[in-house]
Design a protein around this motif. Structure first.
Motif, PDB file in Angstrom:
ATOM      1  N   SER A  90     -33.986  -0.232 -11.918  1.00 18.32           N
ATOM      2  CA  SER A  90     -34.031  -1.427 -12.769  1.00 18.32           C
ATOM      3  C   SER A  90     -35.469  -1.816 -13.105  1.00 18.32           C
ATOM      4  O   SER A  90     -35.773  -2.192 -14.233  1.00 18.32           O
ATOM      5  CB  SER A  90     -33.347  -2.607 -12.069  1.00 18.32           C
TER       6      SER A  90
ATOM      7  N   ASN B  98     -23.058   4.841 -16.970  1.00 14.85           N
ATOM      8  CA  ASN B  98     -22.678   4.698 -15.571  1.00 14.85           C
ATOM      9  C   ASN B  98     -21.206   4.344 -15.371  1.00 14.85           C
ATOM     10  O   ASN B  98     -20.651   4.597 -14.318  1.00 14.85           O
ATOM     11  CB  ASN B  98     -23.560   3.654 -14.878  1.00 14.85           C
TER      12      ASN B  98
ATOM     13  N   GLN C 207     -28.260   7.989 -14.287  1.00 14.04           N
ATOM     14  CA  GLN C 207     -27.020   8.701 -13.955  1.00 14.04           C
ATOM     15  C   GLN C 207     -27.083  10.173 -14.341  1.00 14.04           C
ATOM     16  O   GLN C 207     -26.189  10.952 -13.992  1.00 14.04           O
ATOM     17  CB  GLN C 207     -25.824   8.039 -14.655  1.00 14.04           C
TER      18      GLN C 207
ATOM     19  N   THR D  65     -30.345  -2.478  -7.431  1.00 14.75           N
ATOM     20  CA  THR D  65     -29.637  -2.248  -6.176  1.00 14.75           C
ATOM     21  C   THR D  65     -30.572  -2.565  -5.021  1.00 14.75           C
ATOM     22  O   THR D  65     -31.705  -2.086  -4.985  1.00 14.75           O
ATOM     23  CB  THR D  65     -29.158  -0.785  -6.096  1.00 14.75           C
TER      24      THR D  65
HETATM   25  C1  LIG Z   1     -27.555   3.724 -15.815  1.00 11.90           C
HETATM   26  C2  LIG Z   1     -28.233   2.913 -14.763  1.00 11.90           C
HETATM   27  N1  LIG Z   1     -29.423   2.338 -15.017  1.00 11.90           N
HETATM   28  C3  LIG Z   1     -30.089   1.623 -14.105  1.00 11.90           C
HETATM   29  C4  LIG Z   1     -29.576   1.404 -12.853  1.00 11.90           C
HETATM   30  C5  LIG Z   1     -30.361   0.558 -11.892  1.00 11.90           C
HETATM   31  O1  LIG Z   1     -30.927   1.307 -10.852  1.00 11.90           O
HETATM   32  P1  LIG Z   1     -31.329   0.570  -9.478  1.00 11.90           P
HETATM   33  O2  LIG Z   1     -30.055   0.179  -8.842  1.00 11.90           O
HETATM   34  O3  LIG Z   1     -32.080   1.596  -8.699  1.00 11.90           O
HETATM   35  O4  LIG Z   1     -32.162  -0.606  -9.820  1.00 11.90           O
HETATM   36  C6  LIG Z   1     -28.310   1.960 -12.540  1.00 11.90           C
HETATM   37  C7  LIG Z   1     -27.662   1.750 -11.230  1.00 11.90           C
HETATM   38  O5  LIG Z   1     -27.454   0.674 -10.751  1.00 11.90           O
HETATM   39  C8  LIG Z   1     -27.629   2.729 -13.510  1.00 11.90           C
HETATM   40  O6  LIG Z   1     -26.440   3.275 -13.258  1.00 11.90           O
END
Ligand SMILES: Cc1ncc(COP(=O)(O)O)c(C=O)c1O
Ligand SMILES: Cc1ncc(COP(=O)(O)O)c(C=O)c1O
Ligand code: FES
Ligand code: FES
Lengths: 392, 148, 392
Positions: A73, A152, A180, C238
């Motif tokens: 994120s 996702n 993903q 996450t």
């Molecule tokens: C397509 C996609 N982008 C971004 C994220 C965010 O990643 P993170 O959880 O490491 O912040 C996720 C998963 O939560 C995701 O599936």
């Protein structure tokens, strides 16, 4: 409840033993700060370099173009805000799609409040964007296209190569969220006209709280976290050394095992899809039939609601997820299911099961068996099902 | 997330089904919002002798329907009208904040069924004088903390 | 080189065994995503709640006011940019000091390019800001005061209580970077008029890449990382579950052991300071004599340069740090040493040794002994020293 069948690999994955083993020394022994000049600060620095090389190799980039972040994120936020504010003098228009992850969509909405204009491209019933619509959306104010590689929720794979070509032709930056995609489809940045791509370690059997970003050399982008000179002055903050080491290892494993991983999850995915379609009525497979994440299964079960389905599955040890509004606590069901044209009623009954390396053949049998009973039980309780039964 | 009581009523819901020739039937909610509750009442001598329900909704929607049926069986119509969502929540040992509206739905479903009974029999029931059937209780759906 | 004496606890700390033990189950067993509704997602969620309670308790805050981030720098960026952009309609003026961490200063500089005005308060020779100067700097456009609690280089502790009172009186938000304060001095937010305070786990024997932030209820601030609904919609991504669990444990240990920790490091700190002052000429202790981080020792050794000092120490197994320009690769020596009025020449010869829980009494003897020889050796090599020797 003793049985545990985890089918939520797209939410997060367990860390592999090889990954943890590689991380362990960096917690309490090789704990030096990589910015320090004494020997075991250098030790930590070298470990980060190795991880960077591994991630670079996994995606076909040069190590100098790879930076580590505190998660997927953060990397999405960095990519979009970083490009937007650094190129504001060129234009204020951004193009994205309606099915992006919230880490993209909510950034775009934030930017809209700050004077940017955002076009949200439609997708078809399979979740695919329309390249013609994309071309038409580009104006001389467009500075960035951000379209995800693999969705996702429904697993749809976008035509990244074609999008990149269009972006390049028009001189617009192209960012793709590949969180993903990494470890689930082959990625070769050399073959793609992508300017920024981001990743997350915990989706590929690595640690939570670590992400990565590829920034093509020469791209005009602001730093997102300002401060110390880490990551060649582009991402401040003491490096999460064990986390980065783990990410590097996970990326290496993911590429080494890519073919067998894909073969394994695809076989079980197809078995699960068939098992559901052959045994349960009134179901709809969401996402693209072929251009699809190899481990993604996403169904709507009519007349029932996703959260009750999840809870019932949980009681027999099966972990999945749902785009139902009741699960998220928000008013509307998943924006992705809405964007592919589902009605609210149907979208409420969605179930995502995602398969991974530790999923076994007999797990699929167990899941199908229980799904049949659970769906039947919930439908017997549903006032929506009453009219339908008779006609069957 | 859910109390044991909620999970019990979710897993073994009491009084699921329909009543043929019910004396009162009420349905609230709508599928668009992901929750519909339908209650069937059998009423003899002003007393609720049987209740059945059907629910399309989340775990707590099913649990609140189930416990609400238990709470009104054997009660007088007037007593049943007095069933509050708070009483339902308490009987379930609590619900997460974002699920409180499901209990409102249960309260509304009971009232709707009794209202139907009153309409059919031309009765005025204490506590229901100003009742208007609603099928949208969704103001309660949004409960998230404000983003500042 | 077998001996290893780590005296750079302000740069980072080894993780304590109790911390790692508590984290271990969350890597590969309890790996569920805290946002999920199945049982072992909830398990992870509960673990985060426990950690939040522990950190809240450690600083005298309510759990609802504590959020986790990907590090101390992210939290600094969030605090300052988040307040700046959310309160832009009220004013565009920010007050900070000249000795802040780069994660504060570089954010301020970034904001200056975007239309904000920043006042950088002076400090006296001990590194203390002047409360009168602060009061005078506040205008009706001032929206934020950001002054660090404990300085990372020279250890000076600012009068946070008094600053908070002034801020409150004037209706200006007050942020303090407490990264070096947590675990080294008692913190009780209830007693302070602070609106935002941030922390970093790896400075208190917790994991790298995890930070925390206290945001007083009602403070108007934008999210920094947009996306999913984690951290009650205020910090997307996450959650780094093991990292957060480790931070919680480290914060708990830090408060439980605070008195003995302080007594231990203070005793060794004073021993080291005396050892240096009694045995080496032409040295200057930087920072405040009493209002000082209990484990911080910072000296300038005239006529020599910090990097050579560090390298020589490293050769005998001692790890320290320096504000010398040569160490950082930048042209100027540490902005902190400049701000307390040192000349370039003197600032170049600075050495920071920071003491922690694993430092032993005999380590100090060893360090003093070697410092005497090393400083002497380097001075013999220094053209600056020539003139001085004779006069001695
Ligand atoms: C397509 C996609 N982008 C971004 C994220 C965010 O990643 P993170 O959880 O490491 O912040 C996720 C998963 O939560 C995701 O599936
Ligand atoms: C005072 C101060 N603020 C902020 C930071 C940044 O914290 P982190 O390294 O966790 O990003 C540090 C340490 O590097 C620090 O000493
Ligand atoms: S029915 Fe939607 S939250 Fe309960
Ligand atoms: S003398 Fe070499 S960098 Fe300063």
């Amino acid at each position: 409840m003793n049985k545990r069948i985890y089918l939520d690999y797209s939410a997060t994955t367990p860390m592999k033993k090889e990954v943890l083993d590689e991380m362990m020394p960096y917690f309490s022994e090789k704990y030096g700060n990589p910015s320090s000049i004494y020997s075991f600060g250098r030790e930590a620095k070298q470990a980060i370099d190795v991880a960077r090389d591994r991630l670079a190799k996994a995606v076909g980039a040069s190590s100098k173009e790879i930076f580590f972040t505190g998660g997927g994120s953060e990397a999405d936020n960095w990519a979009i805000k970083g490009i937007a504010y650094a190129n504001r003098n060129k234009g204020n228009h951004i193009i994205t799609s309606k099915i992006e992850h919230h880490a993209v969509l909510h950034v775009c909405e934030y930017l809209e409040k700050d004077g940017f204009e955002v076009t949200y491209l439609d997708v078809d019933e399979y979740g695919m964007i329309d390249l013609e619509q994309l071309k038409e959306a580009i104006t001389d104010k467009t500075i960035l296209i951000t379209i995800m590689y693999v969705n996702n929720e429904i697993g749809t794979i976008q035509p990244i190569k074609e999008i990149g070509k269009i972006a390049k032709e028009k001189g617009v930056y192209f960012h793709t969220d590949a969180v993903q995609a990494l470890g689930n489809i082959p990625i070769d940045i050399k073959e793609l006209d992508v300017d920024i791509m981001n990743f997350s370690a915990h989706k590929i059997y690595g640690p939570k709280g670590v992400g990565g970003i590829y920034i093509r050399k020469g791209v005009k982008i602001h730093p997102f976290i300002h401060g110390g000179a880490q990551e060649r002055k582009r991402r401040a903050g003491t490096e999460n050394v064990p986390g980065i080491v783990g990410f590097g290892k996970a990326a290496e494993l993911a590429t080494q095992n890519l073919d067998s991983h894909i073969a394994h999850v695809k076989r079980l995915r197809d078995k699960l899809i068939e098992g559901i379609q052959n045994n349960i009525d009134y179901v709809r497979l969401n996402g693209h039939p072929t251009e699809r994440h190899p481990g993604n299964v996403n169904f709507c079960f009519e007349f029932i609601e996703g959260e009750s389905l999840l809870l019932s599955l949980d009681m027999v040890g099966i972990a999945g997820s749902s785009g139902s509004a009741c699960t998220s606590g928000s008013l509307d069901p998943s924006h992705v299911l809405m964007a592919i044209g589902l009605t609210h009623e149907i979208a409420h009954g969605s179930l995502r099961l995602t398969i991974g390396d530790f999923t076994k053949e007999e797990d699929i049998d167990y899941v199908v068996e229980h799904l049949i009973t659970i769906v039947d039980r919930l439908r017997q309780m549903s006032p929506l099902y009453e009219g339908v039964k008779g006609g069957k | 997330m859910y109390s044991e009581k909620v999970m019990d009523h979710f897993t073994n819901p009491r009084n699921v089904g329909e009543i043929e020739n019910a004396d009162g039937v009420g349905q609230v909610g709508n599928a668009k919002c992901g929750d519909i509750m339908k209650m069937y009442l059998k009423i003899e001598d002003d007393t609720i002798v049987d209740v059945k329900f059907k629910t399309f909704g989340c775990g707590s929607a099913i649990a609140t329907s189930s416990i609400a049926t238990e709470m009104i069986i054997g009660k007088s119509v007037e007593e049943a009208v007095g069933l509050t969502n708070r009483a339902v929540v308490e009987a379930l040992d609590g619900l997460p904040t974002q699920k409180i509206h499901c209990s409102v739905l249960a309260e509304q479903a009971v009232k709707a069924a009794i209202y139907d009974y009153a309409q059919k029999n031309n009765l005025v029931i204490k506590g229901l004088e100003n009742y208007k059937p609603v099928d949208d209780v969704h103001d309660h759906h949004d409960h998230d903390e404000d983003e500042e």
